[in-house]
Design an enzyme around this catalytic site. Sequence first.
Site, PDB file in Angstrom:
ATOM      1  N   MET A  27      25.011 -30.815 -28.333  1.00 37.29           N
ATOM      2  CA  MET A  27      25.185 -30.737 -29.782  1.00 37.29           C
ATOM      3  C   MET A  27      23.918 -31.211 -30.483  1.00 37.29           C
ATOM      4  O   MET A  27      23.947 -31.613 -31.649  1.00 37.29           O
ATOM      5  CB  MET A  27      26.398 -31.567 -30.227  1.00 37.29           C
ATOM      6  CG  MET A  27      27.710 -30.970 -29.769  1.00 37.29           C
ATOM      7  SD  MET A  27      29.110 -31.400 -30.829  1.00 37.29           S
ATOM      8  CE  MET A  27      29.103 -33.182 -30.721  1.00 37.29           C
ATOM      9  N   GLY A  28      22.806 -31.166 -29.769  1.00 38.26           N
ATOM     10  CA  GLY A  28      21.544 -31.562 -30.358  1.00 38.26           C
ATOM     11  C   GLY A  28      21.335 -33.059 -30.301  1.00 38.26           C
ATOM     12  O   GLY A  28      22.010 -33.771 -29.560  1.00 38.26           O
ATOM     13  N   HIS A  31      18.248 -36.647 -26.109  1.00 34.46           N
ATOM     14  CA  HIS A  31      17.641 -37.881 -25.643  1.00 34.46           C
ATOM     15  C   HIS A  31      17.391 -37.755 -24.141  1.00 34.46           C
ATOM     16  O   HIS A  31      17.531 -36.650 -23.567  1.00 34.46           O
ATOM     17  CB  HIS A  31      18.515 -39.092 -25.972  1.00 34.46           C
ATOM     18  CG  HIS A  31      19.958 -38.921 -25.568  1.00 34.46           C
ATOM     19  ND1 HIS A  31      20.376 -38.770 -24.258  1.00 34.46           N
ATOM     20  CD2 HIS A  31      21.092 -38.864 -26.331  1.00 34.46           C
ATOM     21  CE1 HIS A  31      21.684 -38.658 -24.220  1.00 34.46           C
ATOM     22  NE2 HIS A  31      22.148 -38.698 -25.460  1.00 34.46           N
ATOM     23  N   HIS A  34      19.991 -35.970 -21.985  1.00 32.44           N
ATOM     24  CA  HIS A  34      19.934 -34.512 -22.018  1.00 32.44           C
ATOM     25  C   HIS A  34      18.736 -33.996 -21.212  1.00 32.44           C
ATOM     26  O   HIS A  34      18.846 -32.994 -20.493  1.00 32.44           O
ATOM     27  CB  HIS A  34      19.807 -34.012 -23.465  1.00 32.44           C
ATOM     28  CG  HIS A  34      20.962 -34.379 -24.333  1.00 32.44           C
ATOM     29  ND1 HIS A  34      20.878 -35.321 -25.324  1.00 32.44           N
ATOM     30  CD2 HIS A  34      22.239 -33.911 -24.372  1.00 32.44           C
ATOM     31  CE1 HIS A  34      22.039 -35.424 -25.941  1.00 32.44           C
ATOM     32  NE2 HIS A  34      22.888 -34.578 -25.383  1.00 32.44           N
ATOM     33  N   LYS A 150      29.015 -38.990 -18.336  1.00 33.27           N
ATOM     34  CA  LYS A 150      29.425 -39.947 -19.360  1.00 33.27           C
ATOM     35  C   LYS A 150      30.659 -39.450 -20.094  1.00 33.27           C
ATOM     36  O   LYS A 150      31.537 -40.219 -20.455  1.00 33.27           O
ATOM     37  CB  LYS A 150      28.295 -40.197 -20.360  1.00 33.27           C
ATOM     38  CG  LYS A 150      28.648 -41.300 -21.364  1.00 33.27           C
ATOM     39  CD  LYS A 150      27.524 -41.564 -22.332  1.00 33.27           C
ATOM     40  CE  LYS A 150      27.499 -40.546 -23.442  1.00 33.27           C
ATOM     41  NZ  LYS A 150      28.642 -40.708 -24.384  1.00 33.27           N
ATOM     42  N   LEU A 185      23.283 -43.856 -22.664  1.00 33.17           N
ATOM     43  CA  LEU A 185      22.596 -43.089 -23.696  1.00 33.17           C
ATOM     44  C   LEU A 185      23.580 -42.198 -24.441  1.00 33.17           C
ATOM     45  O   LEU A 185      24.416 -41.529 -23.835  1.00 33.17           O
ATOM     46  CB  LEU A 185      21.491 -42.241 -23.073  1.00 33.17           C
ATOM     47  CG  LEU A 185      20.244 -42.989 -22.601  1.00 33.17           C
ATOM     48  CD1 LEU A 185      19.256 -42.025 -21.961  1.00 33.17           C
ATOM     49  CD2 LEU A 185      19.579 -43.717 -23.760  1.00 33.17           C
ATOM     50  N   SER A 187      23.810 -39.870 -28.409  1.00 34.25           N
ATOM     51  CA  SER A 187      23.198 -39.514 -29.684  1.00 34.25           C
ATOM     52  C   SER A 187      23.680 -40.432 -30.803  1.00 34.25           C
ATOM     53  O   SER A 187      23.007 -40.584 -31.822  1.00 34.25           O
ATOM     54  CB  SER A 187      23.526 -38.054 -30.024  1.00 34.25           C
ATOM     55  OG  SER A 187      23.013 -37.183 -29.037  1.00 34.25           O
ATOM     56  N   ARG A 188      24.828 -41.059 -30.627  1.00 38.99           N
ATOM     57  CA  ARG A 188      25.384 -41.937 -31.654  1.00 38.99           C
ATOM     58  C   ARG A 188      24.797 -43.344 -31.605  1.00 38.99           C
ATOM     59  O   ARG A 188      25.046 -44.144 -32.511  1.00 38.99           O
ATOM     60  CB  ARG A 188      26.907 -41.997 -31.534  1.00 38.99           C
ATOM     61  CG  ARG A 188      27.602 -40.682 -31.918  1.00 38.99           C
ATOM     62  CD  ARG A 188      29.121 -40.830 -31.905  1.00 38.99           C
ATOM     63  NE  ARG A 188      29.774 -39.668 -32.496  1.00 38.99           N
ATOM     64  CZ  ARG A 188      30.205 -38.616 -31.818  1.00 38.99           C
ATOM     65  NH1 ARG A 188      30.036 -38.588 -30.506  1.00 38.99           N
ATOM     66  NH2 ARG A 188      30.806 -37.607 -32.427  1.00 38.99           N
TER      67      ARG A 188
END
Length: 330
Positions: A27-28, A31, A34, A150, A185, A187-188
């Site tokens: 979802m972009g 990090h 990914h 994760k 890790l 994105s949030r």
Amino acid sequence: MSGRLLNTSRELLELPRTGRRAVVMTMGALHEGHATLVRTAREQVGPGGQVVVTVFVNPLQFGAGEDLDRYPRTLDADLRIAREAGADAVFAPAVDEVYPGGDPQVRISAGPMGERLEGATRPGHFDGMLTVVAKLLHLTRPDLALFGQKDAQQLALIRRMVTDLNFPVEVVGVPTVREEDGLALSSRNRYLSAGERRTALALSRALFAGRDRLAAQAALRARAEAAPGGGGRAGALARLGEVRASADAHAVSAAGAGLPDAVRAAAHHVLQDAVRQDPPLVLDYLALVDPQDFSEAGPDFTGRAVLAVAAKVGTTRLIDNIPLEFGAHA
């Protein structure tokens, strides 16, 4: 063609195919986690293969009050990370490209597994996730699809969908990537203040405490089984001088509990401390589950399990998990 940006389904379908194709769906806000998925995909398909990364913030898997509007969108940085990790193409469609008629009337149902843990907290989340994964599998036509461990429940559901609906793709799970301090890790993570981040470390510490408890109990059991004389496990531990462990073994036995319960208790102890921190951790769930269907592991459970946790720190909700192996005699 390294890292070529594609915005439409037509461009994607016309993408020349070279060797085996792997897809990494995101979802972009990419990090290192990914990037690890992309590098693993490149290793899997080899230099003659093809790696496609998808970047799409899927509105179907966000419920009311969730962070769809503020979810980070960093396409330029995503393209750079994907290219440096070895992606051949990045498919970044708009919402009306993926759902040209608006919200789809026909969707994938996640079934009973999708109603547990994350599904209980976020009703409909997994239906939306599986719907977009199914669409992207059709569009990208990969031989391999790689997902991070994760999101263990997501991974399990995708595997179930691929099996139940006969998708011609191999699903590959890639281990969770962590910061040096153990935080998984995500994105949030960028939403966390310094204080919130310190509190958030309790998630991984709780999981590691459960893992360590499992290893310690297994070691004690092995020592007890090797001790001379009879009297059972607690007696053998006492003869070895393991007074505290012996008392613990009696307590667990008296409560009718097994090793899975001891693992849960060790993890809960860490989380209870975090609840009292400033800022506090607000626990959603801690669960030890069978990865086949995400039902709770019973006191006599043996085999592979997942210890999973979800909590909110400030306004940020985080999840984490680790795999564990319970032996036949644990």
